[in-house]
Enzyme design. Structure first.
Site, mmCIF file in Angstrom:
data_model
loop_
_atom_site.group_PDB
_atom_site.id
_atom_site.type_symbol
_atom_site.label_atom_id
_atom_site.label_comp_id
_atom_site.label_asym_id
_atom_site.label_seq_id
_atom_site.Cartn_x
_atom_site.Cartn_y
_atom_site.Cartn_z
ATOM 1 N N TYR A 114 0.828 -1.201 0.000
ATOM 2 C CA TYR A 114 0.000 0.000 0.000
ATOM 3 C C TYR A 114 0.866 1.257 0.000
ATOM 4 O O TYR A 114 1.925 1.308 0.622
ATOM 5 C CB TYR A 114 -0.906 0.009 1.230
ATOM 6 N N TRP A 116 0.939 5.644 -1.930
ATOM 7 C CA TRP A 116 0.588 6.490 -3.068
ATOM 8 C C TRP A 116 1.641 6.459 -4.160
ATOM 9 O O TRP A 116 1.372 6.876 -5.280
ATOM 10 C CB TRP A 116 0.381 7.928 -2.585
#
Length: 777
Positions: A114, A116
């Protein structure tokens, strides 16, 4: 091909920039000509591209290299790394993946990864990793996001979908034209509006809010921090006790019913479950009437203000905005459910300027008057492994293999993970209770990481592979919440021996005999062009006429024309609920969900409910009387560019700032600039004090993202001398339904750092000790 001494174009989650170089070195970033509100975050990358914090060669943790997988895992984050060649690194990673696959099965590989990462459709780190892992047989994945995991699960039960509605949030243009009142639960901070996943062509949140103010729209900020709605909007501030938004919304619903202010026609035609919810409001089962007096004792807002807000909302075209942060608390499902319920009772869902919005200014793209470009992505194939975890349950998975967990009505089992592969994220930033995670992080045999700088996760990995930044490669930026498509042009050569993720995985794939399967015989440029052409075809189906690839490359960017009419979420449903039903069992808004009720979760009943959060239960809160709000930072994105000049300039004596109300500061003899120890039963960190009445008494505010920097990396439980608030936050699920993170349910105490002890130097940005292989002979 590089553009020497010319302005290349690049895009990021915080904006689009023109990159000025000189003799192959980045000198500065200039704002994109289309953007009148350029974020200063971008400038932070210039001084760290080739800094000591840059990872410049493949690295292997010393014990792992000498003794193999699982060796001295307790020394992760402590011992030196050994520099190796790419050929050695590729061989070691390939052999370890093959060993784990053969001995334990692909389920033993965790590739949730996980984070960005960076903007760019091709070089998106997780897409590259997931494609590669699927090529070797699959992996255990994660589901959901840390941003709003609880909403991702509960909203589909109530409205039939979440992600589609997020992309169709009623536009600010509609609010400006038709609205009268915006009630922001959790605020609408401009700092968050700097950001948009996948890239930004033009920042619009500040512009839209000022335009709304000038059009006569009134604002109410329901939150513990006044500045979460900018002072220029002249908002009424209702300083609510953190974590109690659902109680206040439930009391608003009770007021609407009692004073006959609810839209009964809308309720009957478009919703189900009002009778069950009304029983709860009236205390039929628990004997507690959920009126404004009841909520006032919970929320710390006078009951008269709660009732008056309900009346004001009923006589105005009202938009209820709920911040994503409201989901990141114990029972976080219920704040969104309660807000949807109130919006439905007002009868304004589907009307211009009214209804419900999932977080204006949580990112730049929410509520934009934009035509969204339907961007294509790197194809990833099918994952043959079915095992998964809710995204925030990683520590539980590593600590308790084989243990059961519940999620959205199902019963599952944590897999036994032997290898973790991460790319494009920093779990030492976004995960809660870092001391618990440090214990969990010792469990896998091997941790492999692709990254470009020595952040906390890199220092706690076994194999670290240096990757490029966006300025060192070509790509294409397309976001589902932005109308711009940007040609991301390589500005400089890769630093040292860093490689892009595609080349990293191609090399490992070659070692494993699957290079052709992974690459399909294409290079970077061929993949980027194919993604663009697939986007052109998708756009054509949506009535968007995009230029051919050659013309796009020549211009450098494309912008889709805005829609003729402002976007109004759920307008089609309101216009004709028979022809356009919601994807709920009833086809309507489910104020009460029989499905959720059928799960029989005590911590998530079948309608919006107030339940005391974890930190309050049982307890004596006197030891930790301050509620910590760990908000998104203003000077970076999460932990990205924490080491950059722009972010470092905002720190206080190298520490992350913490804001206290003057009353709380006085009670602790604290002044601006003091260094304090912030602590609770889970851990401790240092911070630099800001005294300001913009935060309500009893609450402290501290941004996330400071790189974890233990005082003694060899000592379990050591405090973070830099200021990472996840040393303090609890690692517990929102409920058995969504299992989301609850970072905002956190109580702490603050005390002066012991004088005369010297304040320790921050070493978060220093690289670990690095050995050459010759040193090992």
């Amino acid at each position: 091909m590089l553009r020497n001494n010319k302005l290349s174009l690049t895009s990021s989650h915080w904006g689009t920039y023109r990159v000025e170089t000189e003799n192959g070195v980045v000198k500065t970033l200039h704002g994109f000509e289309e953007d009148a509100d350029v974020s200063p975050i971008g400038s932070g990358i210039v001084d760290v591209l080739d800094a000591p914090s840059r990872i410049k060669a493949p690295m292997i943790r010393k014990s792992w290299l000498e003794s193999g997988p699982g060796s001295n895992n307790h020394l992760r984050g402590v011992e030196p790394f050994v520099e190796v060649t790419w050929q050695q690194a590729e061989k070691l990673v390939a052999e370890e993946l093959s060993r784990v696959k053969t001995k334990f099965g692909n389920e033993a590989i965790f590739g949730g990864s996980y984070g960005w990462s960076s903007a760019g459709r091709f070089h998106h780190a997780q897409s590259q990793l997931h494609r590669f892992l699927k090529c070797i047989g699959g992996y255990t994945r994660s589901v959901g996001t840390y941003s709003f995991a609880a909403a991702e699960v509960i909203v589909p039960h109530v409205l039939g979908d979440f992600w589609a509605l997020l992309l169709e949030t009623t536009s600010w243009r509609s609010v400006i034209d038709q609205g009268q009142l915006v009630v922001a639960f959790g605020g609408m901070p401009w700092r968050n509006g700097q950001i948009n996943a996948g890239g930004i062509g033009r920042h619009v949140q500040q512009e839209h809010m000022i335009e709304a103010r000038d059009a006569g729209i009134e604002f109410v900020n329901v939150g513990p921090v006044r500045t979460d709605v900018d002072d220029s909007l002249n908002a009424l501030w209702l300083a609510i006790r953190p974590g109690t938004d659902s109680a206040m919304l439930i009391a608003i619903a009770k007021t609407l019913l009692d004073e006959q202010l609810a839209d009964n026609d809308f309720i009957q035609r478009y919703t189900v479950g009002i009778d069950e919810f009304q029983k709860y409001l009236n205390g039929v089962d628990d004997g507690i009437i959920k009126d404004a007096d009841w909520a006032s004792a919970i929320c710390a807002i006078p009951s008269q203000q709660i009732s008056e807000l309900a009346r004001r909302m009923s006589v105005n075209r009202t938009m209820i905005s709920v911040s994503w942060s409201l989901t990141r608390q114990h029972h976080g499902e219920h704040a969104f459910w309660a807000a949807i319920t109130v919006a439905a009772m007002l009868g304004q869902i589907g009307l211009p300027g009214g209804g419900i919005a999932f977080g204006y200014s949580t990112t730049n793209g929410i509520g934009g008057h934009n035509t969204k470009v339907p961007g294509a992505s790197l194809p990833q194939g099918q994952n043959r492994i079915t095992s998964f975890i809710p995204v925030a349950r990683i520590s539980d998975m590593l600590l308790h293999p084989g243990a059961p967990f519940e999620f959205n009505g199902g019963l599952y089992e944590y897999p036994d993970i032997h290898l973790v592969y991460w790319a494009g994220g920093n779990p030492f930033h976004h995960h809660q209770d870092l001391n618990k995670m440090l214990e969990a992080w010792q469990k896998p045999d091997t941790i492999v990481l692709n990254d470009w700088c020595w952040n906390s996760t890199a220092r706690h990995s076994d194999i670290v592979l240096p990757c490029t930044t966006t300025l060192e490669r070509n790509d294409i930026a397309i976001s589902p919440r932005d109308p711009y498509v940007i040609d991301m042009q390589q500005a400089i050569n890769p630093i040292a021996s860093s490689r892009n993720d595609y080349d990293i995985f191609s090399g490992i794939a070659a070692e494993m005999g699957i290079e052709e399967k992974f690459t399909e015989g294409r290079d970077e440029q061929q993949w980027i062009e194919s993604i663009y052409e697939a986007t052109v075809a998708r756009a054509k189906d949506k009535g968007i006429d995009m230029p051919g690839y050659a013309e796009f490359k020549k211009s450098g960017w494309f912008k889709a024309e805005p829609p003729i009419e402002p976007v109004v979420m759920l307008k089609a449903f309101r216009d004709d609920p028979i022809a356009n039903p919601l994807a709920t069992p009833s086809g309507k808004i489910e104020i009460h969900s029989a499905v959720v009720a059928g799960f029989k979760y005590q911590d998530c009943p079948g309608h919006a409910t107030w339940m005391e959060p974890l930190e309050w239960l049982g307890g004596d809160t006197s030891s930790f009387p301050l509620h910590l709000i760990s908000s998104q930072p203003k000077t970076k994105l999460h932990s990205q560019l924490d080491h950059g000049s722009h972010c470092r300039a905002a720190k206080i004596n190298q520490r992350e700032p913490i804001m206290l109300n003057p009353l709380d500061a006085k009670a602790r003899s604290l002044d601006d600039g003091d260094i304090v120890r912030v602590f609770n039963q889970r851990g401790a960190c240092l911070a630099g004090v800001i005294v300001d009445d913009q935060v309500m008494p009893g609450v402290v505010q501290m941004s996330t993202g400071a790189w974890y920097d233990p005082l003694d990396s060899a000592e379990p439980g050591s405090l973070c001398k830099h200021g990472n608030p996840n040393m303090l936050t609890p690692d517990f699920g929102t409920s058995r339904l969504a299992q989301g993170p609850i970072a905002h349910t956190c109580l702490v105490e603050v005390e002066p750092y012991p004088d005369p002890d010297p304040v320790p130097q921050v070493t978060a940005y220093d690289p670990p000790v690095i050995l050459r292989q010759d040193d090992q002979i």
